[in-house]
Scaffold this motif. Structure first.
Motif, PDB file in Angstrom:
ATOM      1  N   LEU A  31       0.844  -1.190   0.000  1.00 33.55           N
ATOM      2  CA  LEU A  31       0.000   0.000   0.000  1.00 33.55           C
ATOM      3  C   LEU A  31       0.885   1.247   0.000  1.00 33.55           C
ATOM      4  O   LEU A  31       1.764   1.400   0.860  1.00 33.55           O
ATOM      5  CB  LEU A  31      -0.924   0.018   1.220  1.00 33.55           C
ATOM      6  CG  LEU A  31      -2.294  -0.663   1.024  1.00 33.55           C
ATOM      7  CD1 LEU A  31      -2.123  -2.151   0.755  1.00 33.55           C
ATOM      8  CD2 LEU A  31      -3.202  -0.435   2.217  1.00 33.55           C
ATOM      9  N   PHE A  32       0.633   2.114  -0.993  1.00 32.26           N
ATOM     10  CA  PHE A  32       1.365   3.378  -1.119  1.00 32.26           C
ATOM     11  C   PHE A  32       0.432   4.529  -0.750  1.00 32.26           C
ATOM     12  O   PHE A  32      -0.766   4.501  -1.078  1.00 32.26           O
ATOM     13  CB  PHE A  32       1.861   3.582  -2.550  1.00 32.26           C
ATOM     14  CG  PHE A  32       2.942   2.613  -2.969  1.00 32.26           C
ATOM     15  CD1 PHE A  32       4.281   2.946  -2.822  1.00 32.26           C
ATOM     16  CD2 PHE A  32       2.617   1.374  -3.504  1.00 32.26           C
ATOM     17  CE1 PHE A  32       5.277   2.065  -3.210  1.00 32.26           C
ATOM     18  CE2 PHE A  32       3.609   0.479  -3.894  1.00 32.26           C
ATOM     19  CZ  PHE A  32       4.946   0.827  -3.735  1.00 32.26           C
ATOM     20  N   ALA A  33       0.996   5.547  -0.080  1.00 32.02           N
ATOM     21  CA  ALA A  33       0.212   6.715   0.309  1.00 32.02           C
ATOM     22  C   ALA A  33       0.770   7.955  -0.364  1.00 32.02           C
ATOM     23  O   ALA A  33       1.976   8.038  -0.664  1.00 32.02           O
ATOM     24  CB  ALA A  33       0.229   6.890   1.828  1.00 32.02           C
ATOM     25  N   ASN A  34      -0.099   8.942  -0.604  1.00 27.67           N
ATOM     26  CA  ASN A  34       0.398  10.228  -1.083  1.00 27.67           C
ATOM     27  C   ASN A  34       0.788  11.077   0.126  1.00 27.67           C
ATOM     28  O   ASN A  34       0.966  10.558   1.229  1.00 27.67           O
ATOM     29  CB  ASN A  34      -0.654  10.926  -1.963  1.00 27.67           C
ATOM     30  CG  ASN A  34      -1.957  11.167  -1.212  1.00 27.67           C
ATOM     31  OD1 ASN A  34      -1.995  11.135   0.019  1.00 27.67           O
ATOM     32  ND2 ASN A  34      -3.025  11.435  -1.946  1.00 27.67           N
ATOM     33  N   GLU A  35       0.912  12.370  -0.064  1.00 23.69           N
ATOM     34  CA  GLU A  35       1.375  13.222   1.034  1.00 23.69           C
ATOM     35  C   GLU A  35       0.379  13.275   2.184  1.00 23.69           C
ATOM     36  O   GLU A  35       0.754  13.556   3.323  1.00 23.69           O
ATOM     37  CB  GLU A  35       1.655  14.631   0.505  1.00 23.69           C
ATOM     38  CG  GLU A  35       2.803  14.673  -0.505  1.00 23.69           C
ATOM     39  CD  GLU A  35       3.032  16.062  -1.044  1.00 23.69           C
ATOM     40  OE1 GLU A  35       2.263  16.975  -0.663  1.00 23.69           O
ATOM     41  OE2 GLU A  35       3.970  16.237  -1.841  1.00 23.69           O
ATOM     42  N   ALA A  62      -5.245   3.526   8.940  1.00 20.01           N
ATOM     43  CA  ALA A  62      -4.906   2.136   8.637  1.00 20.01           C
ATOM     44  C   ALA A  62      -5.975   1.545   7.723  1.00 20.01           C
ATOM     45  O   ALA A  62      -7.156   1.890   7.814  1.00 20.01           O
ATOM     46  CB  ALA A  62      -4.787   1.335   9.923  1.00 20.01           C
ATOM     47  N   VAL A  63      -5.569   0.660   6.842  1.00 21.13           N
ATOM     48  CA  VAL A  63      -6.446   0.125   5.801  1.00 21.13           C
ATOM     49  C   VAL A  63      -6.727  -1.345   6.071  1.00 21.13           C
ATOM     50  O   VAL A  63      -5.806  -2.137   6.319  1.00 21.13           O
ATOM     51  CB  VAL A  63      -5.804   0.297   4.410  1.00 21.13           C
ATOM     52  CG1 VAL A  63      -6.641  -0.398   3.343  1.00 21.13           C
ATOM     53  CG2 VAL A  63      -5.636   1.781   4.092  1.00 21.13           C
ATOM     54  N   MET A 116      -4.500  -5.701   8.215  1.00 21.66           N
ATOM     55  CA  MET A 116      -4.681  -4.252   8.368  1.00 21.66           C
ATOM     56  C   MET A 116      -3.298  -3.608   8.450  1.00 21.66           C
ATOM     57  O   MET A 116      -2.498  -3.962   9.318  1.00 21.66           O
ATOM     58  CB  MET A 116      -5.495  -3.919   9.610  1.00 21.66           C
ATOM     59  CG  MET A 116      -5.712  -2.424   9.805  1.00 21.66           C
ATOM     60  SD  MET A 116      -6.877  -2.036  11.130  1.00 21.66           S
ATOM     61  CE  MET A 116      -8.439  -2.408  10.316  1.00 21.66           C
ATOM     62  N   ILE A 117      -3.005  -2.682   7.533  1.00 22.99           N
ATOM     63  CA  ILE A 117      -1.689  -2.028   7.506  1.00 22.99           C
ATOM     64  C   ILE A 117      -1.846  -0.533   7.258  1.00 22.99           C
ATOM     65  O   ILE A 117      -2.888  -0.077   6.771  1.00 22.99           O
ATOM     66  CB  ILE A 117      -0.759  -2.653   6.443  1.00 22.99           C
ATOM     67  CG1 ILE A 117      -1.384  -2.559   5.048  1.00 22.99           C
ATOM     68  CG2 ILE A 117      -0.423  -4.085   6.774  1.00 22.99           C
ATOM     69  CD1 ILE A 117      -0.455  -3.057   3.956  1.00 22.99           C
ATOM     70  N   GLN A 118      -0.793   0.190   7.554  1.00 24.86           N
ATOM     71  CA  GLN A 118      -0.756   1.639   7.385  1.00 24.86           C
ATOM     72  C   GLN A 118       0.032   1.973   6.123  1.00 24.86           C
ATOM     73  O   GLN A 118       1.234   1.709   6.044  1.00 24.86           O
ATOM     74  CB  GLN A 118      -0.083   2.292   8.589  1.00 24.86           C
ATOM     75  CG  GLN A 118       0.063   3.796   8.490  1.00 24.86           C
ATOM     76  CD  GLN A 118      -1.253   4.517   8.711  1.00 24.86           C
ATOM     77  OE1 GLN A 118      -1.998   4.163   9.624  1.00 24.86           O
ATOM     78  NE2 GLN A 118      -1.550   5.501   7.875  1.00 24.86           N
ATOM     79  N   PRO A 119      -0.607   2.555   5.100  1.00 31.48           N
ATOM     80  CA  PRO A 119       0.131   2.908   3.877  1.00 31.48           C
ATOM     81  C   PRO A 119       1.194   3.982   4.151  1.00 31.48           C
ATOM     82  O   PRO A 119       1.026   4.826   5.040  1.00 31.48           O
ATOM     83  CB  PRO A 119      -0.963   3.457   2.952  1.00 31.48           C
ATOM     84  CG  PRO A 119      -2.252   2.946   3.518  1.00 31.48           C
ATOM     85  CD  PRO A 119      -2.039   2.852   4.989  1.00 31.48           C
TER      86      PRO A 119
END
Length: 280
Positions: free
Chosen positions: A142-146, A151-152, A171-174
């Motif tokens: 999982l990639f996040a923008n700015e 958590a997803v 469940m992880i945090q991008p």
């Protein structure tokens, strides 16, 4: 020395005798963020009944502009690309051809590139092949923008019959560099149930011998117990056949399936696809 005219004739014969092939292309993350690595997996499939494996190379183009080339390994090529411009990018894979197969191109795959989504999901590999009853691991990143999302929670949708999936963790945090978890896809086979039915049938064939011996030694008249004996054998045979039918229906049928990997942060949902090819 072979004359130029003879060479051209022979070359034409080779091309006429060569075979057209069909290519499938999947994206590891669609949509993807600006600057996020995207892996395009291209599989060149020979027509049914042909044992030769396509060789050569595959080149990717984005609206006609070359973005990468890779050599086929067992008919599969993987090419990684990044995109700096938002929008929909028409990606086409061009197969070089070889001595057995003619050059060909895939239909365009629309790759969406965004900077506004909270997070995106990437899978590697994006195409998985397995036998019914086997399991395969897929890396999910999982990639996040700015904007830092919550958590997803991950899940699978559109699973084929007899197939399950699990995430460790689910469940992880991008993050902007990518946060990874492992997805296991398990399909169901029929071997265990077939053995069960075989044991029942073996028992059904053994019963006449056992009951026959008991009747020979029993003071009860043999013919008066015969209907009971044959009735019991008939019921057990039906039980054995029923088990075979039940298991075959529960197993994962052979075929190609598209599984949706879904992530939900509570306020935003995202998904990408995995192509699952199941063989018996």
């Amino acid at each position: 020395m072979m004359s130029g005219r003879v060479y051209l004739v022979l070359r034409c014969i080779v091309l006429l005798c060569s075979t057209y092939v069909f290519g499938d292309m999947t994206s590891s993350s669609n949509p993807a963020l600006v600057g996020q690595p995207v892996v395009f997996t291209v599989q060149i499939n020979a027509p049914g009944g042909i044992s030769a494996v396509p060789t050569g190379s595959v080149a990717l183009t984005d609206a006609g502009t070359a973005i990468g080339t890779a050599t086929l390994q067992n008919g599969v090529a993987a090419i990684t690309a990044t995109f700096a411009v938002e929008g929909d990018h028409p990606i086409v894979a061009n197969y070089s051809g070889d001595q057995n197969f003619q050059p060909s191109s895939t239909t365009p795959l629309s790759q969406r590139i965004t900077a506004s989504d909270a997070f995106t999901i990437a899978v590697a590999p994006s195409a998985v092949g397995q036998h019914a009853g086997a399991a395969s691991d897929v890396n999910v990143t999982l990639f996040a923008n700015e904007t830092s999302p919550r958590a997803v929670q991950l899940s699978c949708e559109n699973l084929p019959p007899g197939t399950s999936c699990s995430f460790v963790p689910n469940m992880i945090q991008p993050t902007n560099v990518g946060q990874m978890t492992t997805l296991t896809i398990t399909s169901e086979g029929s071997q265990v149930a077939t053995n069960h039915a075989r044991r029942l049938r073996t028992l059904a064939f053994a019963l006449p011998i056992v009951f026959g011996g008991i009747l020979m030694l029993s003071p009860i008249r043999k013919w008066s117990a015969a209907p009971i004996l044959f009735g019991a054998i008939f019921v057990l045979c039906l039980a054995g056949c029923g088990s075979v039918l039940k298991i075959l229906q529960a197993g994962t049928p052979a075929g190609s399936y598209t599984i949706h990997v879904v992530g939900n942060s509570g306020t935003f949902a995202q998904s990408t696809n995995i192509q699952l090819n199941v063989s018996q």
